[in-house]
Design a protein around this motif. Structure first.
Motif, PDB file in Angstrom:
ATOM      1  N   THR A 118      78.598  79.142  45.726  1.00 45.10           N
ATOM      2  CA  THR A 118      77.306  79.759  44.671  1.00 45.10           C
ATOM      3  C   THR A 118      77.948  81.144  44.231  1.00 45.10           C
ATOM      4  O   THR A 118      76.992  81.973  43.576  1.00 45.10           O
ATOM      5  N   VAL A 119      79.252  81.264  44.396  1.00 46.34           N
ATOM      6  CA  VAL A 119      80.232  82.356  43.875  1.00 46.34           C
ATOM      7  C   VAL A 119      80.530  81.895  42.412  1.00 46.34           C
ATOM      8  O   VAL A 119      81.190  80.812  42.368  1.00 46.34           O
ATOM      9  N   MET A 120      80.406  82.674  41.422  1.00 44.17           N
ATOM     10  CA  MET A 120      80.996  82.440  39.835  1.00 44.17           C
ATOM     11  C   MET A 120      82.444  82.879  39.909  1.00 44.17           C
ATOM     12  O   MET A 120      83.314  83.712  40.383  1.00 44.17           O
ATOM     13  N   ARG A 121      83.072  82.095  38.813  1.00 45.35           N
ATOM     14  CA  ARG A 121      84.261  82.406  38.465  1.00 45.35           C
ATOM     15  C   ARG A 121      84.482  83.502  37.536  1.00 45.35           C
ATOM     16  O   ARG A 121      83.312  83.769  36.593  1.00 45.35           O
ATOM     17  N   LEU A 122      85.488  84.412  37.525  1.00 46.18           N
ATOM     18  CA  LEU A 122      85.497  85.629  36.650  1.00 46.18           C
ATOM     19  C   LEU A 122      85.145  85.579  35.387  1.00 46.18           C
ATOM     20  O   LEU A 122      84.357  86.338  34.531  1.00 46.18           O
ATOM     21  N   GLN A 123      85.703  84.279  34.661  1.00 45.81           N
ATOM     22  CA  GLN A 123      85.559  84.034  33.280  1.00 45.81           C
ATOM     23  C   GLN A 123      83.757  83.732  32.642  1.00 45.81           C
ATOM     24  O   GLN A 123      83.607  83.842  31.776  1.00 45.81           O
ATOM     25  N   SER A 124      83.081  83.816  33.716  1.00 41.47           N
ATOM     26  CA  SER A 124      81.757  83.759  33.598  1.00 41.47           C
ATOM     27  C   SER A 124      81.027  85.062  33.115  1.00 41.47           C
ATOM     28  O   SER A 124      80.073  84.868  32.511  1.00 41.47           O
ATOM     29  N   LYS A 125      81.517  86.095  33.392  1.00 42.49           N
ATOM     30  CA  LYS A 125      81.111  87.457  33.312  1.00 42.49           C
ATOM     31  C   LYS A 125      80.990  87.691  31.839  1.00 42.49           C
ATOM     32  O   LYS A 125      79.883  88.217  31.569  1.00 42.49           O
ATOM     33  N   HIS A 126      81.639  87.078  30.776  1.00 43.28           N
ATOM     34  CA  HIS A 126      81.482  87.545  29.499  1.00 43.28           C
ATOM     35  C   HIS A 126      80.023  86.884  28.979  1.00 43.28           C
ATOM     36  O   HIS A 126      79.259  87.310  28.277  1.00 43.28           O
ATOM     37  N   GLU A 127      79.561  85.496  29.331  1.00 42.34           N
ATOM     38  CA  GLU A 127      78.469  84.919  29.199  1.00 42.34           C
ATOM     39  C   GLU A 127      77.270  85.477  29.786  1.00 42.34           C
ATOM     40  O   GLU A 127      76.212  85.458  29.165  1.00 42.34           O
ATOM     41  N   LEU A 128      77.451  86.086  31.006  1.00 47.69           N
ATOM     42  CA  LEU A 128      76.214  86.635  31.643  1.00 47.69           C
ATOM     43  C   LEU A 128      76.055  87.884  30.825  1.00 47.69           C
ATOM     44  O   LEU A 128      74.996  88.235  30.767  1.00 47.69           O
ATOM     45  N   ASP A 129      77.081  88.511  30.456  1.00 45.56           N
ATOM     46  CA  ASP A 129      76.892  89.888  29.761  1.00 45.56           C
ATOM     47  C   ASP A 129      76.069  89.465  28.580  1.00 45.56           C
ATOM     48  O   ASP A 129      75.255  90.411  28.032  1.00 45.56           O
ATOM     49  N   ILE A 130      76.116  88.708  27.812  1.00 42.93           N
ATOM     50  CA  ILE A 130      75.511  88.166  26.540  1.00 42.93           C
ATOM     51  C   ILE A 130      74.091  87.937  27.075  1.00 42.93           C
ATOM     52  O   ILE A 130      73.359  88.394  26.209  1.00 42.93           O
ATOM     53  N   VAL A 131      73.970  87.280  27.892  1.00 45.30           N
ATOM     54  CA  VAL A 131      72.476  87.160  28.358  1.00 45.30           C
ATOM     55  C   VAL A 131      71.811  88.265  28.644  1.00 45.30           C
ATOM     56  O   VAL A 131      70.474  88.686  28.139  1.00 45.30           O
ATOM     57  N   TYR A 132      72.561  89.324  29.216  1.00 47.44           N
ATOM     58  CA  TYR A 132      71.988  90.538  29.739  1.00 47.44           C
ATOM     59  C   TYR A 132      71.720  91.335  28.511  1.00 47.44           C
ATOM     60  O   TYR A 132      70.591  91.900  28.021  1.00 47.44           O
ATOM     61  N   ASN A 133      72.525  91.236  27.444  1.00 49.64           N
ATOM     62  CA  ASN A 133      72.354  92.028  26.126  1.00 49.64           C
ATOM     63  C   ASN A 133      71.077  91.297  25.686  1.00 49.64           C
ATOM     64  O   ASN A 133      70.654  92.225  24.948  1.00 49.64           O
ATOM     65  N   LEU A 134      71.029  89.996  25.401  1.00 45.68           N
ATOM     66  CA  LEU A 134      69.930  89.540  24.852  1.00 45.68           C
ATOM     67  C   LEU A 134      68.621  89.629  25.598  1.00 45.68           C
ATOM     68  O   LEU A 134      67.701  90.481  24.991  1.00 45.68           O
ATOM     69  N   LEU A 135      68.507  90.141  26.701  1.00 42.76           N
ATOM     70  CA  LEU A 135      66.987  90.444  27.468  1.00 42.76           C
ATOM     71  C   LEU A 135      66.897  91.819  27.373  1.00 42.76           C
ATOM     72  O   LEU A 135      65.859  92.454  27.098  1.00 42.76           O
ATOM     73  N   SER A 136      68.058  92.640  26.990  1.00 43.39           N
ATOM     74  CA  SER A 136      67.878  94.073  26.994  1.00 43.39           C
ATOM     75  C   SER A 136      67.355  94.337  25.384  1.00 43.39           C
ATOM     76  O   SER A 136      66.560  95.118  25.233  1.00 43.39           O
ATOM     77  N   ARG A 137      67.833  93.375  24.325  1.00 47.06           N
ATOM     78  CA  ARG A 137      67.293  93.642  23.040  1.00 47.06           C
ATOM     79  C   ARG A 137      66.012  93.110  22.865  1.00 47.06           C
ATOM     80  O   ARG A 137      65.154  93.734  22.002  1.00 47.06           O
ATOM     81  N   PHE A 138      65.566  92.428  23.918  1.00 46.11           N
ATOM     82  CA  PHE A 138      64.342  91.622  23.744  1.00 46.11           C
ATOM     83  C   PHE A 138      63.345  92.017  25.005  1.00 46.11           C
ATOM     84  O   PHE A 138      63.484  91.138  25.898  1.00 46.11           O
ATOM     85  N   PRO A 139      62.800  93.143  25.204  1.00 46.77           N
ATOM     86  CA  PRO A 139      62.440  93.434  26.318  1.00 46.77           C
ATOM     87  C   PRO A 139      61.075  92.791  26.584  1.00 46.77           C
ATOM     88  O   PRO A 139      60.740  92.773  27.882  1.00 46.77           O
ATOM     89  N   ASN A 140      60.456  92.056  25.994  1.00 48.69           N
ATOM     90  CA  ASN A 140      59.277  91.189  26.266  1.00 48.69           C
ATOM     91  C   ASN A 140      59.758  89.418  26.715  1.00 48.69           C
ATOM     92  O   ASN A 140      58.789  88.919  27.064  1.00 48.69           O
TER      93      ASN A 140
END
Length: 390
Positions: free
Chosen positions: A268-290
């Motif tokens: 259940t541990v991710m590979r490091l190259q996943s971080k870029h896409e995870l951060d995109i999801v984080y930025n998406l949720l940050s831009r749309f707080p609802n």
């Protein structure tokens, strides 16, 4: 051998004397440890600083201006040759390095931290364009007569949110419409070069994909003049065509696969190259707080086996620990897919997203796309996000 080395240094010298982008000088390197905002022409990226140092030294010995810095977000060391505040200033150097030096995989990295307010004195920049979308300007008669037909061109692509008018990083797939032959896969901050004399296609089919946005496609007819594509072409500067087009946000109930999120096998541990896409999801949720989402985990089949688990206390999102403490036997595929979704949730929550905004579900192998013994079976192992609320 000496003659070959001498020829290489002559070529390298010519490249960097003739490039429109100037090398970063020592006057700029006041903080050599952290990447500042800008566009970087990168020739290597490393987890270990010593490896970045070796490559920087090696490139310098070959006559290239080479530097390295740490990215403050992903903690990786980037070795680069040039930096500018607009992509257009790096186009020439980008293609020369890829075609005339050993660094065939050089690419452009955008560090977008308040880019519009940053000034790069070492490159002689007095004022740069703000990183925003502007409506396509009126074309004069000379511009309207510009044809894309027989020219050797460089295409630069920009994707933007059709409501918020913000630039959005996207993946582009470019194919020949008539033959469906793949021409290139690239990111929206990369460039496509088409040689006029060697061109075999008249129409490009460009398909874009960005997390949080609907997949979209459009046609670029190279036989048309600029006046017929005013909605797509933002600007033509010398031989570079700047293309911009909107992306529509996902609606409530829409699903999207996270194609660039990978887990270690039986873990259940991710590979490091996943971080870029995870951060995109984080930025998406940050831009749309609802916005709230559900993360769906899927596996290939429903067998049971050994699994190495992510630990909430250690937060080893990308660090696989193969010890008995984290080893679980008889672990079901359903639990594996559920825990993988929980790992993603944990990462987003620890970055600051409210736990209530993220649901998770593990399907195991109940929704496989292909037979588990098929050559395409690896595509069954995936993570999807569902938009629950906007």
């Amino acid at each position: 051998m000496k003659r070959l080395l001498f020829s290489f240094f002559v070529i390298a010298s010519f490249i960097f004397q003739s490039s429109t982008a100037k090398p970063v000088t020592s006057a700029f390197l006041k903080d050599p440890e952290t990447l500042n905002a800008g566009i970087y022409l990168v020739i290597g990226v490393f987890e270990q600083e010593t490896n970045a140092q070796r490559m920087t030294k090696s490139a310098s010995q070959q006559g290239l201006p080479a530097f390295y810095k740490l990215h403050s977000k992903n903690k990786l060391y980037y070795v680069y040759t040039y930096r500018a505040l607009s992509k257009s200033k790096l186009i020439s150097a980008y293609y020369e390095i890829r075609s005339k030096t050993p660094f065939k995989d050089a690419w452009l990295l955008t560090v977008d931290d308040k880019l519009e307010n940053t000034r790069l004195e070492a490159l002689g920049e007095q004022q740069e364009e703000k990183h925003t979308i502007r409506p396509t300007a009126q074309k004069n008669p000379k511009e309207e007569a510009f044809s894309l037909a027989s020219k050797s061109l460089v295409f630069a692509f920009e994707n933007y949110d059709d409501v918020r008018q913000e630039l959005i990083p996207a993946q582009l797939t470019i194919t020949d419409k008539s033959s469906s032959k793949l021409i290139s896969k690239l990111q929206s901050d990369e460039y496509l070069s088409l040689e006029g004399g060697q061109r075999t296609t008249d129409t490009l089919l460009i398909t874009t994909r960005a997390l949080g946005y609907q997949e979209s496609s459009f046609l670029l007819d190279l036989q048309s003049d600029m006046s017929s594509m005013q909605s797509l072409i933002k600007e033509i500067r010398n031989d570079t065509v700047f293309v911009q087009f909107p992306l529509k946000q996902l609606e409530v109930g829409d699903f999207q696969t996270m194609y660039n999120t990978y887990f270690y096998a039986n873990s259940t541990v991710m590979r490091l190259q996943s971080k870029h896409e995870l951060d995109i999801v984080y930025n998406l949720l940050s831009r749309f707080p609802n916005m709230s989402i559900k993360v769906h985990g899927h596996t290939n089949g429903n067998s049971r086996g050994v699994a190495y688990l992510y630990n909430e206390e250690k937060r080893n999102y990308f660090d696989l620990i193969r010890t008995n403490e984290y080893k679980k036997r008889g672990f079901s595929s359903t639990k594996l897919s559920e825990y993988r979704a929980e790992t993603i949730k944990s990462y987003l929550v620890h970055k600051g997203i409210s736990e209530e905004r993220i649901k998770t579900y593990g399907w195991g192998g109940k929704q496989m796309l292909f037979d588990e013994d098929s050559p395409m079976a690896k595509n069954n192992i995936r993570v999807e996000i569902e938009i629950l609320n906007k």
